[in-house]
Design an enzyme around this catalytic site. Sequence first.
Site, PDB file in Angstrom:
ATOM      1  CD  GLU A  30     -64.029 -91.850 -68.856  1.00  0.00           C
ATOM      2  OE1 GLU A  30     -63.439 -90.431 -68.704  1.00  0.00           O
ATOM      3  OE2 GLU A  30     -65.389 -91.441 -69.251  1.00  0.00           O
ATOM      4  CB  SER A  64     -67.170 -71.690 -50.978  1.00  0.00           C
ATOM      5  OG  SER A  64     -67.097 -72.112 -49.991  1.00  0.00           O
ATOM      6  N   GLY A 116     -68.418 -84.577 -56.411  1.00  0.00           N
ATOM      7  CA  GLY A 116     -68.287 -86.160 -56.059  1.00  0.00           C
ATOM      8  C   GLY A 116     -69.163 -86.915 -56.477  1.00  0.00           C
ATOM      9  CG  LEU A 119     -71.312 -85.332 -62.931  1.00  0.00           C
ATOM     10  CD1 LEU A 119     -72.745 -84.705 -62.439  1.00  0.00           C
ATOM     11  CD2 LEU A 119     -71.150 -85.569 -64.019  1.00  0.00           C
ATOM     12  CD  GLU A 154     -57.555 -81.978 -59.858  1.00  0.00           C
ATOM     13  OE1 GLU A 154     -58.438 -80.872 -60.315  1.00  0.00           O
ATOM     14  OE2 GLU A 154     -58.113 -83.052 -60.091  1.00  0.00           O
ATOM     15  CG  ASP A 166     -61.117 -84.062 -64.839  1.00  0.00           C
ATOM     16  OD1 ASP A 166     -62.308 -84.332 -66.268  1.00  0.00           O
ATOM     17  OD2 ASP A 166     -61.037 -84.388 -63.772  1.00  0.00           O
TER      18      ASP A 166
HETATM   19  C1  GLA Z   1     -61.006 -87.905 -63.995  1.00  0.00           C
HETATM   20  C2  GLA Z   1     -59.545 -87.375 -63.947  1.00  0.00           C
HETATM   21  C3  GLA Z   1     -59.451 -86.724 -65.589  1.00  0.00           C
HETATM   22  C4  GLA Z   1     -59.567 -88.682 -66.416  1.00  0.00           C
HETATM   23  C5  GLA Z   1     -60.420 -89.284 -65.793  1.00  0.00           C
HETATM   24  C6  GLA Z   1     -60.581 -90.576 -66.852  1.00  0.00           C
HETATM   25  O1  GLA Z   1     -61.840 -87.092 -64.598  1.00  0.00           O
HETATM   26  O2  GLA Z   1     -59.974 -86.100 -63.556  1.00  0.00           O
HETATM   27  O3  GLA Z   1     -57.759 -86.415 -65.759  1.00  0.00           O
HETATM   28  O4  GLA Z   1     -58.203 -88.881 -66.114  1.00  0.00           O
HETATM   29  O5  GLA Z   1     -61.125 -89.570 -64.773  1.00  0.00           O
HETATM   30  O6  GLA Z   1     -60.704 -90.478 -68.204  1.00  0.00           O
END
Ligand code: GLA
Length: 376
Positions: A30, A64, A116, A119, A154, A166
């Site tokens: 993380e 949407s 939110g 995920l 993003e 992500d």
């Molecule tokens: C969010 C960000 C990711 C990553 C996580 C933490 O999900 O979008 O890029 O940094 O936090 O691991």
Amino acid sequence: MSALNLFRKEFGAEPAGLWAAPGRVNLIGEHTDYNEGFVLPFALPQRTIAAVGPAPAGEWTVCSTFEGEGISFGATEPGEVTGWAAYVAGIVWALRDAGFDVPGARIALDSEVPVGSGLSSSAALESSVLTALIDLGGLELPLERRPALAQRAENVYVGAPTGILDQSASIRCRAGRALFLDCRSYEIKQIPFDLAAEGLAILVINSNAPHQHVDGEYGARRKSCEEAARILGVPALRDVPLAGLADALDRLDDEVMRRRVRHIVTEDQRVLDTVALLEGGRVREIGPLLTASHASMRDDFEITVPQIDVAVEAALEAGAYGARMTGGGFGGCVLALIDADRAPAVTEAVENAYGNRGFTAPTCWIAVASEGAARL
Ligand code: GLA
């Protein structure tokens, strides 16, 4: 209403096709992504579905099931489209900015990924639209280059300073596998992750805690890591080996910065150790690494909240092999590695712990490693 039915209703036609991209949970690793380190996500069965059909060149219309108002736009620059549609306009912009002739499109979206909850509902949205536009336009963009393009949408268009975790998960994950990603080289390895065969499961616990100050805190963590790398004279914290951690910490004056660095350096090692155990078929043994990762996020990176810590403690007390927060932090979800038949008992233990503290009830379900973005 499904994306298909919404498309028919809004546009009075059949779409050219349906594309889906999943949300993710990160098994471990993380905040290591923007430090050019390692992550190990897997894709959720919950997806964003995009029903997409052609439109005149230079015109995009998107609607949407999660927001009432549809929106139309032409060629835009970052910031011009705001709100949820910015993720779509951002993808169009990033593709065009990379030199692609993006086909005009009508897009109807539906999402099963809870918004939110940490995920990656936004990455699922970006990845479904990106995959659809690439297919629709016959654009030549290999899979390994797609996450960085979605990340750019993003970062630059939406203005969120996130890493590449992500989008990589949503685009490159495979069913029954966890995705080991080197966030510097973008090299991947698909790691066997068939928990059911072992009688195991990952229980996802959505804390349902309100996200607070997420953007500011995320940016602050990122800045602190980048500043530490600068002081240490390395391109990124990924370049501080575990064996060099004590030396590195000695060279930093700021106590908060020292904690941030300790999290990143130890977390990268935990990802490598987790991968080695999974490859060796020693799945249960990753439990302590998950729990150590949580302690590091709680004490060193300081990104957890009481609801999250309580969920981890309750799951461990109820017999989980390991548990940790997953995602950016300050709310969101916890994952726990459990014996599959213990799911009801662990769920009840977490619900009781929440009840005792007067927290909003959590939502728990079993997550199975699923397929990344694809045409349906
Ligand atoms: C969010 C960000 C990711 C990553 C996580 C933490 O999900 O979008 O890029 O940094 O936090 O691991």
